[in-house]
Design an enzyme around this catalytic site. Structure first.
Site, PDB file in Angstrom:
ATOM      1  CD  GLU A 152      -2.392  -0.303  -4.176  1.00  0.00           C
ATOM      2  OE1 GLU A 152      -1.582   0.575  -4.507  1.00  0.00           O
ATOM      3  OE2 GLU A 152      -3.539  -0.044  -3.786  1.00  0.00           O
TER       4      GLU A 152
ATOM      5  CB  SER B 278       4.927   2.988   1.316  1.00  0.00           C
ATOM      6  OG  SER B 278       3.873   3.293   2.234  1.00  0.00           O
TER       7      SER B 278
ATOM      8  CG  HIS C 197      -7.483   1.588  -3.628  1.00  0.00           C
ATOM      9  ND1 HIS C 197      -7.502   1.853  -2.270  1.00  0.00           N
ATOM     10  CD2 HIS C 197      -6.237   1.874  -4.056  1.00  0.00           C
ATOM     11  CE1 HIS C 197      -6.305   2.294  -1.913  1.00  0.00           C
ATOM     12  NE2 HIS C 197      -5.521   2.319  -2.974  1.00  0.00           N
TER      13      HIS C 197
ATOM     14  CD  GLU D  71      -7.154   4.388   0.341  1.00  0.00           C
ATOM     15  OE1 GLU D  71      -7.543   5.147  -0.566  1.00  0.00           O
ATOM     16  OE2 GLU D  71      -5.962   4.337   0.715  1.00  0.00           O
TER      17      GLU D  71
ATOM     18  CG  ASN E 135      -5.011   6.060  -6.012  1.00  0.00           C
ATOM     19  OD1 ASN E 135      -5.867   6.910  -6.223  1.00  0.00           O
ATOM     20  ND2 ASN E 135      -5.155   5.085  -5.110  1.00  0.00           N
TER      21      ASN E 135
ATOM     22  CE  LYS F  23      -4.134   6.239  -1.883  1.00  0.00           C
ATOM     23  NZ  LYS F  23      -3.832   5.461  -0.689  1.00  0.00           N
TER      24      LYS F  23
ATOM     25  N   GLY G 113       0.085   3.985   2.366  1.00  0.00           N
ATOM     26  CA  GLY G 113       0.078   5.260   3.091  1.00  0.00           C
ATOM     27  C   GLY G 113       0.762   5.206   4.438  1.00  0.00           C
TER      28      GLY G 113
HETATM   29  P1  PGA Z   1       0.654   4.957  -1.156  1.00  0.00           P
HETATM   30  O1  PGA Z   1      -0.765   4.517  -1.778  1.00  0.00           O
HETATM   31  O2  PGA Z   1       1.637   4.956  -2.287  1.00  0.00           O
HETATM   32  O3  PGA Z   1       0.405   6.327  -0.611  1.00  0.00           O
HETATM   33  O4  PGA Z   1       0.997   3.954  -0.106  1.00  0.00           O
HETATM   34  C1  PGA Z   1      -0.847   3.536  -2.763  1.00  0.00           C
HETATM   35  C2  PGA Z   1      -2.281   3.269  -3.108  1.00  0.00           C
HETATM   36  O5  PGA Z   1      -3.139   3.295  -2.213  1.00  0.00           O
HETATM   37  O6  PGA Z   1      -2.627   3.053  -4.285  1.00  0.00           O
END
Ligand code: PGA
Length: 258
Positions: A174, A218, A103, A105, A9, A11, A180
């Site tokens: 998640e 992460s 997601h 976000e 992803n 982003k 993140g």
């Molecule tokens: P990350 O993000 O691996 O940077 O924690 C995962 C995601 O948001 O899909």
């Protein structure tokens, strides 16, 4: 055993030059052999055409891409006066195979509700795109002991709307507090929630064992193998580590040997 899926992803990251560098290295690393897992990258919409080219170049002798193209969102609507939205049919024109849906976000910054997410999953399915439905609890919800309730509520909306074709979806657990942040759920914590989700899917379909449930938050080259070894973890949704070819390839490597 279910074939694992490792989905990047990106982003809102990348540019034409950096994407090309990253994907050249990823394709080289994937090599010419058949892969034991599926690999995808979910990219910002303006780069769909660019990455479609890589998907096409990555096809093996059976015609299946080694690198699948994914989108990060999809409109719940088919067409019309929805400025800024991208429909499932448009995504299909660029060969999109997967779309992230819900997601955290999007839920957090764009007000997506469980119902919107369920309708987006439905729009993806009717366009022939596999939705990767994201669920997960915040830190406050975990600390209040609400994790199972939260993820079950989020998934229930999707099952309610898409029950008849629920085996066509991918789920991604998640935990919001792990995205993140460098904080990963322990393999035991992740497995526990995956088992809850699997049981819930099992009520909706006898074939729930074949529905892929990814872990995200992460995941990196160092922790992937242990997470992916859990019985109900069928792959990963990778944010930060998908932007570096060597890290992404190491995670794909961990999924391959399992
Ligand atoms: P990350 O993000 O691996 O940077 O924690 C995962 C995601 O948001 O899909």
């Amino acid at each position: 055993m279910t074939k694992k899926l490792i989905a990047g992803n990106w982003k809102m990251n990348g540019n034409l030059g950096a994407n090309a560098q990253l994907l050249d290295a990823v394709l080289e690393g994937l090599g010419g052999r058949a892969l034991a897992c599926d690999v995808a990258v979910c990219v910002p919409a303006p780069y769909l055409l660019q990455v479609q080219g890589y998907q096409d170049r990555s096809r093996d002798s059976s015609g299946a891409p080694r690198l699948w193209l994914g989108a990060q969102d999809i409109s719940r609507h088919e067409s019309g006066a929805y400025t800024g939205e991208v429909s499932g049919r448009m995504l299909r024109e660029f060969g999109v195979r997967f779309a992230l849906v819900g997601h955290s976000e999007r839920r957090q910054y764009h007000g997506e509700t469980d119902e919107t997410v369920a309708l987006k999953a439905k729009a993806a399915l009717s366009a022939g795109i596999t939705p990767i439905v994201c669920v997960g609890e915040t830190l406050a919800e975990r600390e209040a002991g609400q994790t199972d309730d939260v993820v079950r509520r989020q998934l229930a909306a999707v099952i309610h709307e898409n029950g008849h074709c629920i085996t066509e979806i991918v789920v991604a657990y998640e935990p919001v507090w792990a995205i993140g942040t460098g904080k990963t759920a322990s393999p035991e914590q992740a497995q526990q929630v995956h088992a809850v989700l699997r049981a819930q899917l099992g009520v909706a379909s006898p074939a729930a064992g074949g529905i892929r449930i990814l872990y995200g938050g992460s995941m990196n080259a160092g922790n992937a193998a242990e997470l992916l070894a859990q019985p109900d973890i069928d792959g990963g949704l990778i944010g930060g580590a998908s932007l570096k070819a060597s890290d992404f390839l190491a995670i794909v490597g961990a999924a391959q040997v399992l």
